[in-house]
Design an enzyme around this catalytic site. Structure first.
Site, PDB file in Angstrom:
ATOM      1  N   GLY A  82       4.484  -8.993  -7.418  1.00  0.00           N
ATOM      2  CA  GLY A  82       3.044  -8.942  -7.385  1.00  0.00           C
ATOM      3  C   GLY A  82       2.585  -7.631  -7.889  1.00  0.00           C
ATOM      4  O   GLY A  82       3.236  -6.947  -8.583  1.00  0.00           O
ATOM      5  N   GLY A  83       1.456  -6.765  -7.374  1.00  0.00           N
ATOM      6  CA  GLY A  83       1.152  -5.443  -7.916  1.00  0.00           C
ATOM      7  C   GLY A  83       1.241  -4.343  -6.908  1.00  0.00           C
ATOM      8  O   GLY A  83       1.118  -3.188  -7.233  1.00  0.00           O
ATOM      9  N   VAL A 112      10.283  -3.624  -3.827  1.00  0.00           N
ATOM     10  CA  VAL A 112      11.281  -4.300  -3.014  1.00  0.00           C
ATOM     11  C   VAL A 112      12.647  -3.685  -3.248  1.00  0.00           C
ATOM     12  O   VAL A 112      13.031  -3.407  -4.379  1.00  0.00           O
ATOM     13  CB  VAL A 112      11.316  -5.808  -3.338  1.00  0.00           C
ATOM     14  N   LYS A 165      10.514  -4.551   1.695  1.00  0.00           N
ATOM     15  CA  LYS A 165       9.342  -4.343   0.852  1.00  0.00           C
ATOM     16  C   LYS A 165       8.489  -3.260   1.471  1.00  0.00           C
ATOM     17  O   LYS A 165       8.218  -3.281   2.664  1.00  0.00           O
ATOM     18  CB  LYS A 165       8.581  -5.663   0.781  1.00  0.00           C
ATOM     19  N   ASP A 225      -1.819 -16.763  -5.941  1.00  0.00           N
ATOM     20  CA  ASP A 225      -1.158 -16.081  -7.065  1.00  0.00           C
ATOM     21  C   ASP A 225       0.164 -16.783  -7.406  1.00  0.00           C
ATOM     22  O   ASP A 225       1.207 -16.146  -7.508  1.00  0.00           O
ATOM     23  CB  ASP A 225      -0.921 -14.612  -6.702  1.00  0.00           C
TER      24      ASP A 225
END
Ligand SMILES: *[C@@H]1O[C@H](CO)[C@@H](O)[C@H](O)[C@H]1NC(C)=O
Ligand SMILES: *[C@@H]1O[C@H](CO)[C@@H](O)[C@H](O)[C@H]1NC(C)=O
Ligand SMILES: *[C@@H]1O[C@H](CO)[C@@H](O)[C@H](O)[C@H]1NC(C)=O
Ligand SMILES: *[C@@H]1O[C@H](CO)[C@@H](O)[C@H](O)[C@H]1NC(C)=O
Ligand SMILES: *[C@@H]1O[C@H](CO)[C@@H](O)[C@H](O)[C@H]1NC(C)=O
Ligand SMILES: *[C@@H]1O[C@H](CO)[C@@H](O)[C@H](O)[C@H]1NC(C)=O
Ligand SMILES: *[C@@H]1O[C@H](CO)[C@@H](O)[C@H](O)[C@H]1NC(C)=O
Length: 680
Positions: A416-417, A421, A434, A530
């Site tokens: 994602g942004g 991780v 994460k 998303d």
């Protein structure tokens, strides 16, 4: 070989006392200019003469130098020039010991063609104090300007031979004087068409031979070449340590044989003792009268070692230092001289400056010199050393530059942004950890959102949240580890091999099932927001799991939609873009794009005006099958029908009439049917 006289010639240079006094009181510093620099002299003493820095134990004026290190600054030159003070030259009434260094230059005229033993037709010698080129306290070396020896044929069928002789004077209690010739710092060089320079010892009435080389400019296949001092027009030889050992205190540079050639062809030959790697031979130096002395009118630099020689070696361990001991700075130490008797002072490791006076050695701020003191982390200076720790989240030796992620970088992926991780280990289990890119969990809604949502879903096609770790500076979420990366990697990374249709169908059906579960089977509806291949992770059995709930929304069952979510534009439902209202059909749209990527193995992107999506939609509008858009790897004759079915399903998902789009449960069901039709 000629025998050279060791007696000094009567010419003496008298230094007017007034100049010495002027020099002593002159402070060349402009106020504040050196405020931040380390002091290099005693307070009130000039630290410069012209361009030459004068660090203690050297000094100009009384009280400014240690015995044997006096410097005379001659202000009649512009800029002023520094000379090693030589009482013998200054004052005919001065008594031994003198100390200092001087250079004689003898000028002798011979008839051309005469043998070297023949009587010269005239001769004179001048003695001059030695001009300082530079001083390095760190190396315990000084450089002086040495004269170039030359032998030039003159038009009058005579030749003028000039040779230099350098004498390092001894002084009281110091038979080795202050300065000795450095063997390793210098080389002997000869320049000319036919020349053999000779470095000779110059003690007593005899001279003995130390070193020589031969240069021939003609008679070789190869001609003299610029920058090459290998015997053609230029020769050079090192000055062996053992050869120098006895005779460091006086040397001469003579030329042998004399230049007896045809004056029309051979103008001059040269010999010089010069700092290693300083002189660059040019063929133009061979041609013309006194070209080399004209190129270097003040002389050429040669290297001398200095030491404190009037009180023996360094005190042995536990022994009190002798009176007048010179290594007075804190954080300094004593080292026995390597050239001659006596000792030198040095700043301790990681200190720099001048060990010869009390506050001379100063701590080096290593952090300000990363080019010399490596630190690939957080640098903190401390006296005599520096600390260097890896940045947060890294471990290793930052001074060696091998900080590594606490979790192996191989497993690092950006999802994602907003989070990074890492691979980690909890107990025996490999996990993915994460952490938000930005510090605090409180600043990061998305992170909190993810915890809330993930804690509500347990499904084999949804990445499992194992736990979270909040009592550290940076909060972390711990997930099951998925070794095969994302669907995006598998479809679009260059090094990935073929992926068969069964595997693709399975991925499609299972990930659709995960999304369907989120939309309908949990107590509150969860919209992902998303959906894209990068958020579909794969375990080592290629089982897909939906991940990244950072922008997901929980929607109470009585509400239909959520507002203000920004996902990836390339997969974004255009209806959502118009209305700003996110529904589960927005996820269906995005999943339709994922299906197109699966069958075409082409990446959807908004930057090419949605080419992938539009080409399928156009085919559909024209009632045409999209055969040529399928990935060639899977478009086998027998599989075209199934591919068509997937394409039709995808196009339904992309319908601009939201209500016409199938629900996620239906998508999942139809994909499962297709998958089972093949495996049965
Ligand atoms: C300074 O140099 C000039 C020119 O070479 C010389 O005449 C004079 O004696 C020198 N003065 C001192 C103090 O050495
Ligand atoms: C060496 O360099 C000088 C000038 O730098 C030039 O005039 C001369 O021709 C060069 N010699 C050779 C052999 O290239
Ligand atoms: C000779 O060349 C070296 C390397 O380029 C340079 O550092 C040095 O200053 C040159 N010497 C002279 C006298 O120009
Ligand atoms: C210097 O030399 C003296 C005498 O030779 C010796 O006693 C002393 O240990 C040496 N010191 C060092 C630091 O090497
Ligand atoms: C760091 O590098 C040094 C030398 O390059 C090596 O000896 C050491 O094992 C490395 N340490 C780690 C943690 O990689
Ligand atoms: C992180 O914080 C900086 C400054 O506060 C902000 O500009 C940036 O957008 C943030 N990044 C993310 C991914 O939230
Ligand atoms: C998936 O992971 C397994 C085990 O790590 C590996 O053997 C296999 O090659 C991977 N498959 C792909 C497509 O990366």
């Amino acid at each position: 070989m000629a025998t050279m006289s060791s007696s000094k010639f009567p010419s003496r240079v008298l230094l007017p006392l007034i100049l010495l006094l002027l020099a002593a009181s002159a402070d060349h510093r402009t106020p504040g200019a050196y405020a931040a620099a380390l002091p290099i002299t005693r307070p009130g003493c000039p630290d410069k003469c012209g361009d030459v820095l004068i660090p203690f134990p050297f000094g100009i004026g009384s009280g400014c130098f240690l015995q044997g290190f006096e410097v005379t600054c001659n202000n009649t030159f512009t800029p002023p020039r520094a000379f090693i003070t030589n009482r013998e030259l200054d004052d005919p009434s001065a008594k031994w010991p003198y100390g200092g260094v001087f250079q004689d230059v003898a000028e002798i005229v011979y008839l051309t063609g005469n043998s070297e033993d023949s009587k010269p037709s005239s001769s004179k010698t001048v003695s001059v104090p030695l001009e300082l080129f530079s001083i390095s306290v760190a190396d315990n070396q000084a450089r002086g300007y040495g004269a170039i020896s030359s032998d030039c044929t003159t038009a009058t069928a005579e030749h003028l031979y000039k040779y230099q002789g350098t004498v390092f004077d001894s002084y009281a209690d110091a038979p080795d004087g202050t300065f000795l010739l450095s063997a390793s710092g210098n080389v002997l060089i000869g320049v000319g068409n036919s020349v053999e320079p000779v470095l000779t010892q110059r003690v007593g009435a005899t001279s003995s031979f130390w070193a020589s080389c031969v240069s021939k400019g003609t008679g070789y296949l190869q001609l003299p070449a610029n920058g090459s001092c290998g015997g053609r027009g230029c020769c050079q030889t090192p000055v062996a340590e053992e050869a120098v050992a006895d005779s460091r205190r006086a040397f001469s540079v003579a030329l042998y044989p004399r230049n007896d050639g045809d004056p029309a062809q051979v103008a001059c030959n040269y010999g010089m003792l010069v700092e290693k790697n300083w002189y660059n031979f040019s063929t133009t130096d061979m041609n013309g009268y006194e070209t080399l002395p004209k190129r270097f009118p003040r002389g050429i630099p040669f290297v001398m070692d200095f030491a404190i020689r009037n009180s023996g070696a360094c005190p042995a361990q536990g022994q009190l230092p002798p009176a007048g001991y010179a290594c007075v700075s804190d954080n300094s130490y004593c080292a026995n001289a390597t050239n001659g008797l006596g000792y030198v002072c040095k700043c301790s490791h990681n200190y720099e400056g001048n060990p010869y006076f009390k506050v001379g050695c100063q701590d080096i701020n290593e952090c300000e010199h990363p080019e010399k003191y490596r630190c690939d982390g957080i640098c903190k200076n401390k006296p005599g050393d520096y600390d260097c720790l890896c940045k947060a989240g890294m471990k290793g030796d930052a001074k060696k530059g091998n900080c590594t992620e606490k979790f192996p970088t191989a497993a690092k992926a950006v999802v994602g942004g907003f989070g990074e991780v890492y691979k980690g280990i909890v107990g025996d289990e490999i996990v993915a950890v994460k952490k938000p890119i930005n510090g605090s969990i409180l600043e990061n809604d998305q992170f909190a959102n993810e915890v809330i949502i993930q804690s509500q879903v347990i499904h084999r096609n949804i990445v499992r949240l194992i736990g979270c770790c909040l009592d550290v500076d940076i909060p972390m979420l711990v997930y099951e580890f998925l070794s095969n990366g994302s669907l995006d990697d598998i479809l679009h990374s260059n090094n990935m091999g073929p992926l068969n249709l069964d595997a693709r169908l399975k991925i499609a059906a299972e990930s659709a099932d995960g999304l369907a579960y989120m939309h309908s089977k949990t107590s509150t509806k969860i919209l992902h927001g998303d959906v894209k291949p990068a958020n579909i992770l794969l375990d080592d059995n290629m089982l897909p799991k939906i991940s990244d709930f950072g922008i997901s929304r929980l929607i109470p069952r009585d509400k239909e939609h959520a507002a203000s979510v920004i996902g990836d534009m390339s997969y974004m439902d255009p209806v959502y873009l118009q209305t700003g209202l996110l529904t589960e059909k927005s996820d269906v749209y995005s999943f339709g794009v994922v299906l197109l990527e699966l069958i075409s193995r082409k990446k959807a992107t908004h930057s090419d005006n949605y080419k992938l999506v539009n080409s399928y939609l156009e085919d559909h509008k024209k009632g045409k099958k999209s055969t040529e858009l399928f990935d060639k790897d899977i478009a086998a004759e027998g599989d075209l029908e199934i591919l068509d079915s997937i394409a039709v399903l995808a196009v339904e998902c992309l319908n601009l009439d939201v209500d016409q789009r199938p629900a996620m449960t239906e998508v999942a069901h139809r994909l499962l049917m297709l998958y089972q039709s093949r495996s049965s």
